[in-house]
Design a protein around this motif. Structure first.
Motif, mmCIF file in Angstrom:
data_model
loop_
_atom_site.group_PDB
_atom_site.id
_atom_site.type_symbol
_atom_site.label_atom_id
_atom_site.label_comp_id
_atom_site.label_asym_id
_atom_site.label_seq_id
_atom_site.Cartn_x
_atom_site.Cartn_y
_atom_site.Cartn_z
ATOM 1 N N PRO A 1 0.833 -1.203 0.000
ATOM 2 C CA PRO A 1 0.000 0.000 0.000
ATOM 3 C C PRO A 1 0.869 1.254 0.000
ATOM 4 C CG PRO A 1 -0.755 -1.558 1.654
ATOM 5 C CD PRO A 1 0.513 -2.095 1.115
ATOM 6 N N PRO A 2 0.364 2.332 -0.586
ATOM 7 C CA PRO A 2 1.164 3.565 -0.685
ATOM 8 C C PRO A 2 1.682 4.035 0.664
ATOM 9 C CG PRO A 2 -0.830 3.735 -1.990
ATOM 10 C CD PRO A 2 -0.942 2.464 -1.246
ATOM 11 N N ASP A 3 0.855 3.895 1.699
ATOM 12 C CA ASP A 3 1.266 4.400 3.008
ATOM 13 C C ASP A 3 2.486 3.660 3.553
ATOM 14 O OD1 ASP A 3 -0.777 6.148 2.901
ATOM 15 O OD2 ASP A 3 -2.166 4.949 4.112
ATOM 16 N N ALA A 4 2.640 2.406 3.114
ATOM 17 C CA ALA A 4 3.698 1.586 3.715
ATOM 18 C C ALA A 4 4.936 1.513 2.843
ATOM 19 C CB ALA A 4 3.157 0.167 3.958
ATOM 20 N N ARG A 5 4.906 2.163 1.661
ATOM 21 C CA ARG A 5 6.048 2.014 0.753
ATOM 22 C C ARG A 5 7.294 2.729 1.273
ATOM 23 N NH1 ARG A 5 2.460 3.177 -4.528
ATOM 24 N NH2 ARG A 5 1.241 1.262 -4.390
ATOM 25 N N SER A 6 7.069 3.765 2.065
ATOM 26 C CA SER A 6 8.226 4.554 2.515
ATOM 27 C C SER A 6 9.115 3.758 3.463
ATOM 28 C CB SER A 6 7.736 5.837 3.190
ATOM 29 O OG SER A 6 6.926 5.510 4.299
ATOM 30 N N PHE A 7 8.577 2.786 4.151
ATOM 31 C CA PHE A 7 9.392 2.031 5.108
ATOM 32 C C PHE A 7 9.469 0.543 4.777
ATOM 33 C CE2 PHE A 7 5.130 2.735 6.869
ATOM 34 C CZ PHE A 7 4.675 1.431 7.009
ATOM 35 N N GLN A 8 8.936 0.170 3.614
ATOM 36 C CA GLN A 8 9.015 -1.240 3.216
ATOM 37 C C GLN A 8 10.490 -1.666 3.133
ATOM 38 O OE1 GLN A 8 6.795 -3.672 2.515
ATOM 39 N NE2 GLN A 8 8.389 -5.121 1.882
ATOM 40 N N GLY A 9 10.826 -2.746 3.818
ATOM 41 C CA GLY A 9 12.191 -3.254 3.777
ATOM 42 C C GLY A 9 13.099 -2.664 4.848
ATOM 43 N N HIS A 10 12.627 -1.629 5.543
ATOM 44 C CA HIS A 10 13.445 -1.064 6.620
ATOM 45 C C HIS A 10 13.382 -1.970 7.847
ATOM 46 C CE1 HIS A 10 13.221 3.329 4.978
ATOM 47 N NE2 HIS A 10 13.606 2.444 4.081
ATOM 48 N N ARG A 11 14.407 -1.832 8.668
ATOM 49 C CA ARG A 11 14.380 -2.643 9.890
ATOM 50 C C ARG A 11 13.313 -2.097 10.837
ATOM 51 N NH1 ARG A 11 19.781 -1.928 8.865
ATOM 52 N NH2 ARG A 11 20.758 -3.789 7.983
ATOM 53 N N GLN B 1 17.659 1.246 6.492
ATOM 54 C CA GLN B 1 17.350 0.745 5.150
ATOM 55 C C GLN B 1 18.003 -0.601 4.910
ATOM 56 O OE1 GLN B 1 18.136 3.857 5.787
ATOM 57 N NE2 GLN B 1 16.640 5.155 4.769
ATOM 58 N N SER B 2 17.246 -1.504 4.408
ATOM 59 C CA SER B 2 17.800 -2.795 4.025
ATOM 60 C C SER B 2 17.150 -3.274 2.741
ATOM 61 C CB SER B 2 17.593 -3.825 5.133
ATOM 62 O OG SER B 2 16.210 -4.016 5.333
ATOM 63 N N GLY B 3 16.708 -2.339 1.907
ATOM 64 C CA GLY B 3 16.013 -2.709 0.661
ATOM 65 C C GLY B 3 16.903 -3.517 -0.247
ATOM 66 N N ALA B 4 18.188 -3.187 -0.325
ATOM 67 C CA ALA B 4 19.074 -3.950 -1.200
ATOM 68 C C ALA B 4 19.160 -5.390 -0.731
ATOM 69 C CB ALA B 4 20.453 -3.312 -1.207
ATOM 70 N N ALA B 5 19.157 -5.550 0.560
ATOM 71 C CA ALA B 5 19.223 -6.908 1.090
ATOM 72 C C ALA B 5 17.989 -7.709 0.707
ATOM 73 C CB ALA B 5 19.369 -6.850 2.599
ATOM 74 N N LEU B 6 16.842 -7.029 0.575
ATOM 75 C CA LEU B 6 15.634 -7.742 0.196
ATOM 76 C C LEU B 6 15.757 -8.353 -1.187
ATOM 77 C CD1 LEU B 6 12.302 -5.988 1.132
ATOM 78 C CD2 LEU B 6 13.048 -8.313 1.578
ATOM 79 N N ASP B 7 16.458 -7.656 -2.065
ATOM 80 C CA ASP B 7 16.617 -8.158 -3.411
ATOM 81 C C ASP B 7 17.755 -9.176 -3.517
ATOM 82 O OD1 ASP B 7 15.684 -5.202 -5.234
ATOM 83 O OD2 ASP B 7 14.523 -6.914 -4.513
ATOM 84 N N GLY B 8 18.308 -9.493 -2.379
ATOM 85 C CA GLY B 8 19.339 -10.510 -2.397
ATOM 86 C C GLY B 8 20.721 -9.961 -2.652
ATOM 87 N N GLU B 9 20.858 -8.639 -2.643
ATOM 88 C CA GLU B 9 22.163 -8.050 -2.902
ATOM 89 C C GLU B 9 22.545 -7.187 -1.694
ATOM 90 O OE1 GLU B 9 21.761 -5.831 -6.397
ATOM 91 O OE2 GLU B 9 21.276 -7.577 -7.641
ATOM 92 N N LEU B 10 23.662 -7.498 -1.148
ATOM 93 C CA LEU B 10 24.131 -6.710 -0.016
ATOM 94 C C LEU B 10 25.056 -5.629 -0.550
ATOM 95 C CD1 LEU B 10 23.955 -6.619 3.073
ATOM 96 C CD2 LEU B 10 26.074 -7.902 3.141
#
Lengths: 188, 280
Positions: A22-32, B254-263
């Motif tokens: 969702p748009p609201d969650a894209r800014s922190f998607q994948g962050h710790r 941020q750990s987006g690169a890690a999600l794609d399998g690339e560190l």
């Protein structure tokens, strides 16, 4: 380290996994993930474990009643047994969840996922070790509050991350390649 | 009684005449056709010649008599008619006539259908119409004499054109014919800014949201709301902790690169420094 280096998607190009978020969650998607989210998820997981324990106790009682209804009384359990069973059940529960999809019930509810240093789902040994470490030292979660990268003590030691992930698809499984082992061992 | 007397007297006179005829017949026969007299001297020969002459000339005599009578009547009419006021005379006759009965009787006797058929058979209708149309400018007559606007309005009021088109027109065939003659692709490409429309559509619809809803990847809005609140609480707690720890830089989460399998090197550096910091 510039912002562009920190955020590879700062130019607006979203990776494929973010397209279903969702748009609201894209800014922190994948962050710790931060402490509150992880604490709520862990609490939910322990509630589930307690629920399962309660169901097991009820099932045991019903079994005893069926076997000998005449002299039936609720079975008494010691604190050590309860703690042991809860620990064992939690260890199995967390290990299985982190080694398969990377998320337990609480993690799924809160939209977070446990991934390895490669950003992939952990392998079974790593998941088992992390699970045992978490259960042995529960306060390690509080390190998230002071950690510069939102990592718990277990994350820091085992180089894992708990990330916000609102997608359904689990990331790829961690490879068994010697390359990965080499990296892990060398970094450690 | 009187009628009975008249009829009785009539019958008596007839029987008397018959009896007299019977008595006189032999004498008359001898007188007209005497025996022992040459035929041409006999009276009967003269009578027979007169009879033949009458038969030969009867037709012409009747015609001449009628013509003479007609001429006399015409002359008489020319003399008499100006002197007579015919109107009251005719009115009087008409008053006495039952014209309805006469017409009904005439119509009963007439086979109008046969009459009309005969008229039609004998008429060259096409020729009659050609001659009539040749002498009349129908267009001019209609334009001058007919209120065309009113006629069209009335016709349109009475007609349900939509229903007529729907029932009488093969719309599929019409549309197919039109579409077949048009190059729709070229038309759209020439007249429509497809890129702009596509951009607008993408802006209007939240495609990721639709995909997400259709695949059920995320739970309900309530769960989303709870998650967002939790994330905000995470941020607030992190900022509070950073302020207490006198950190100026934000956290490296941020750990987006890690999600794609690339560190990435940046992420690896961050992890290393974090690890060092944590251990310290």
């Amino acid at each position: 380290m510039t912002d562009a280096e920190l955020d590879p998607y700062a130019d607006g190009s979203l990776p494929s996994w973010a397209q279903v978020v969702p748009p609201d969650a894209r800014s922190f998607q994948g962050h710790r993930a931060g402490f509150i989210t992880r604490f709520i998820a862990a609490s939910a997981d322990f509630a589930v474990v307690l629920l399962i324990l309660g169901m097991m106790y009820a099932g045991w009682a019903i079994l005893l009643f069926i076997i000998n209804p005449g002299t039936f009384s609720l079975p008494s359990v010691s604190l050590a047994l309860v703690l042991g069973a809860a620990g064992l059940l939690s260890w199995l529960f967390f290990t299985a969840a982190w080694a398969t999809t990377g998320r337990t019930f609480g993690a799924k509810m809160m939209g977070i996922r446990v991934v390895s240093f490669e950003g992939k789902v952990m392998r079974l040994p790593g998941a088992a070790i992390r699970s045992a470490f978490c259960l042995v030292f529960l306060p390690g979660l509080f390190w998230v509050i002071v950690s510069h990268q939102n990592r718990s003590l277990q994350d820091t030691v085992l180089r894992t991350s708990v990330i916000y992930d609102w997608t359904k698809r689990a990331p790829a499984k961690e490879a068994k390649s010697p390359h990965g082992k080499h990296d892990e061992s060398s970094d450690a | 009684m009187a009628m009975g007397a008249v009829m009785a007297s009539g019958r008596a006179a007839r029987s008397t005449a018959r009896a007299a005829g019977r008595l006189a017949a032999p004498f008359v026969r001898v007188a007209v056709d005497p025996p022992l007299v040459p035929y041409r001297w006999r009276p009967i020969s003269r009578l027979e010649r007169w009879g033949r002459d009458w038969q030969d000339q009867r037709g012409s005599l009747v015609r001449s008599s009628v013509e003479a009578g007609t001429a006399v009547a015409a002359d008489a009419a020319e003399v008499v008619l100006p002197l007579v006021d015919l109107t009251p005379l005719v009115n009087g006759v008409l008053d006495r006539l039952d014209l309805d009965a006469i017409a009904a009787s005439a119509l009963d006797d007439l086979d109008l259908t046969a009459v009309v058929d005969q008229v039609i058979d004998e008429l060259d209708v096409g020729d009659v119409l050609d001659r009539a149309l040749g002498e009349v400018d129908l267009t001019e007559v209609v334009v001058e004499q007919v209120d065309l606007g009113e006629v069209v309005d009335k016709a349109l009021d009475d007609l349900d054109l939509t229903q007529i088109v729907l029932t009488r027109v093969d719309l599929t065939a019409v549309v197919n014919a039109v579409v077949g003659q048009l190059d729709l692709t070229a038309l759209v490409q020439d007249n429509v800014d497809l890129a702009e429309i596509a951009e607008q559509v993408m802006d209007d619809i939240d495609l990721p949201q639709i995909i997400q809803e259709s695949t059920g990847s995320v739970a309900s809005e309530a769960v989303q709301s709870a998650r967002l609140s939790s994330v905000n609480a995470d941020d607030a707690l992190s900022r509070f902790a950073d302020r207490l720890l006198l950190r100026r830089r934000g956290r490296g989460v941020q750990s987006g690169a890690a999600l794609d399998g690339e560190l990435t090197a940046a992420d690896a550096d961050a992890q290393t420094s974090d690890g060092a910091e944590d251990r310290s």
